[in-house]
Design an enzyme around this catalytic site. Structure first.
Site, PDB file in Angstrom:
ATOM      1  N   LYS A 155      14.478  46.759  92.981  1.00 15.63           N
ATOM      2  CA  LYS A 155      13.820  47.199  91.746  1.00 15.63           C
ATOM      3  C   LYS A 155      12.406  47.638  92.078  1.00 15.63           C
ATOM      4  O   LYS A 155      11.753  47.027  92.923  1.00 15.63           O
ATOM      5  CB  LYS A 155      13.848  46.029  90.755  1.00 15.63           C
ATOM      6  CG  LYS A 155      12.983  46.168  89.513  1.00 15.63           C
ATOM      7  CD  LYS A 155      13.224  44.999  88.540  1.00 15.63           C
ATOM      8  CE  LYS A 155      12.170  44.983  87.437  1.00 15.63           C
ATOM      9  NZ  LYS A 155      12.313  43.841  86.501  1.00 15.63           N
ATOM     10  N   ASP A 168      15.505  38.637  88.077  1.00 20.13           N
ATOM     11  CA  ASP A 168      14.648  39.646  88.703  1.00 20.13           C
ATOM     12  C   ASP A 168      13.465  38.915  89.341  1.00 20.13           C
ATOM     13  O   ASP A 168      12.585  38.435  88.629  1.00 20.13           O
ATOM     14  CB  ASP A 168      14.123  40.652  87.662  1.00 20.13           C
ATOM     15  CG  ASP A 168      15.207  41.611  87.165  1.00 20.13           C
ATOM     16  OD1 ASP A 168      16.402  41.317  87.355  1.00 20.13           O
ATOM     17  OD2 ASP A 168      14.838  42.641  86.565  1.00 20.13           O
ATOM     18  N   LYS A 175      17.131  49.543  90.462  1.00 12.68           N
ATOM     19  CA  LYS A 175      16.593  49.480  89.105  1.00 12.68           C
ATOM     20  C   LYS A 175      15.206  50.100  89.091  1.00 12.68           C
ATOM     21  O   LYS A 175      14.346  49.723  89.893  1.00 12.68           O
ATOM     22  CB  LYS A 175      16.526  48.030  88.617  1.00 12.68           C
ATOM     23  CG  LYS A 175      15.800  47.866  87.266  1.00 12.68           C
ATOM     24  CD  LYS A 175      15.931  46.453  86.708  1.00 12.68           C
ATOM     25  CE  LYS A 175      15.015  46.248  85.501  1.00 12.68           C
ATOM     26  NZ  LYS A 175      15.096  44.863  84.944  1.00 12.68           N
TER      27      LYS A 175
END
Ligand SMILES: *[C@@H]1O[C@H](CO)[C@@H](O)[C@H](O)[C@H]1NC(C)=O
Length: 356
Positions: free
Chosen positions: A276, A141, A315
């Site tokens: 995300k 991430d 996400k």
């Protein structure tokens, strides 16, 4: 008018298979019968009516600076027990967590890059990425460069993203092949060569000969060029293992809707697996509206590339503290939820759905 070179131009071949979304299986059975995962929420309904297995959406997260070794151990034990999708931790803890999770096929090891500001150079982020994968991470991430987004430097935003995606996928392929191990100095060499190769690819549509050192690493040139053409095969690991996933954190609380849309489009073109929302360390967290906007954008952009909907996922993370919020995010289109209260959320969810 977009100014992307071929590296970001629509690809003739769908890449879905190569980018791998193995976690998406709704039930997670363990063939060895050893796992004590509790999958009892598998039959509960989301408010939209479809059954969801909430733990499989959860990245069980501990990113606070004061997180200890004991905290990591607890996190990994819980993740295995509840069948969470991954543990998400800072890079320093990755080798320890890798040992703890070794016995589990189901729980992925996720770490963060350029976290939480995203303001490091692309080369530095690449180095972090390569090292994290060599240490055992299977999900990355990374924080996008927010300043580049705010400055309208979209070409650079795309370069930053593409380099990190390639660094992760290439190194993961290396890790999963049976070649000799890499030294620490190889980390910088890989990062440097990837950053250079992507730059050349974008400027000249071709990768020039790379540093000599690369002859021992297998064909990065080929890997980068294949990536450009989006061949699924070349992003797959040699032994058929699931490829690692790369998620780009946009820090949506700092962006306008237009900036979110543009950043999502570029994330798709750069072949991130996920967009995300938040680090949890900025001015705000995930909102239902942002998740829906992101979902809509990545689906549209995927379709434009000839890829099926859901090729790139969303996400939701930051400020999600209870089961109701988690389910709202899923209903809005999230396929993963980043939370530090995963156990509480799952317990609460079971209660709410009449499970013990
Ligand atoms: C650079 O990366 C480190 C580690 O990921 C991170 O803690 C730091 O915030 C980043 N710095 C900037 C200026 O983005």
């Amino acid at each position: 008018m977009r100014r992307f070179s071929r590296l970001f131009v629509t690809l003739p071949v769908p890449i879905t298979a190569g980018l791998g979304f193995g976690f998406a299986k709704e039930t997670s059975t363990s063939s060895d019968g050893k796992s004590k995962s509790v999958h009892i929420s598998a039959n509960t309904q989301s408010s939209s009516g479809s059954p969801i297995n909430l733990p499989r959406y959860i990245d069980h997260t501990a990113l606070k600076p004061e997180t200890t070794r004991d905290d990591i151990e607890k996190l990994c034990t819980e993740a295995k027990h509840y069948g969470f999708a991954s543990v998400c931790i800072n890079p320093y803890h990755v080798p320890y967590a890798f040992d703890l999770l070794r016995s589990s096929q189901d729980v992925k090891l996720c770490t963060v890059i350029g976290f939480p500001l995203g303001g490091n150079t692309t080369f530095t982020k690449c180095c972090e990425t390569v090292e994290a994968i060599l240490n055992g991470a299977s999900e990355i991430d990374f924080v996008a460069n927010i300043g580049m987004i705010k400055s309208d430097d979209w070409d650079k935003v795309g370069y930053d993203m593409a380099c990190i995606v390639l660094a992760a996928k290439y190194t993961y392929q290396w890790v999963n092949s049976d070649k000799t191990s890499l030294s620490k100095s190889d980390v910088a060499a890989i990062a440097y060569n990837i950053a250079t190769a992507v730059d050349e690819m974008r400027k000249n549509g071709k990768v020039k000969k790379l540093d000599k050192i690369f002859s021992k690493f297998g064909d990065l040139t080929n890997f980068v060029e294949q990536y450009d053409y989006g061949s699924a095969e070349n992003l797959k690991t040699k032994n058929g293992a699931e490829p690692c996933l790369v998620k780009v954190i946009l820090e949506t609380s700092l962006l306008s809707d237009d900036e979110i849309v543009r950043a999502c489009q570029i994330a798709v073109q750069s072949k991130c697996d996920y967009v995300k929302t938040s680090t949890g360390f900025s001015t705000g967290g995930a909102t239902v509206d942002h998740v829906a906007l992101m979902k809509n954008t990545v689906d549209k952009e995927s379709k434009k590339n000839g890829w099926k909907e859901g090729t790139v996922k969303v996400k939701a993370s930051g400020g999600i503290r209870n089961a109701k919020q988690a389910r709202e995010m899923i209903d809005a289109g999230a396929d993963r939820i980043g939370v530090s209260k995963g156990v509480d959320i799952v317990k609460e969810d079971m209660k709410a759905h009449g499970k013990k």
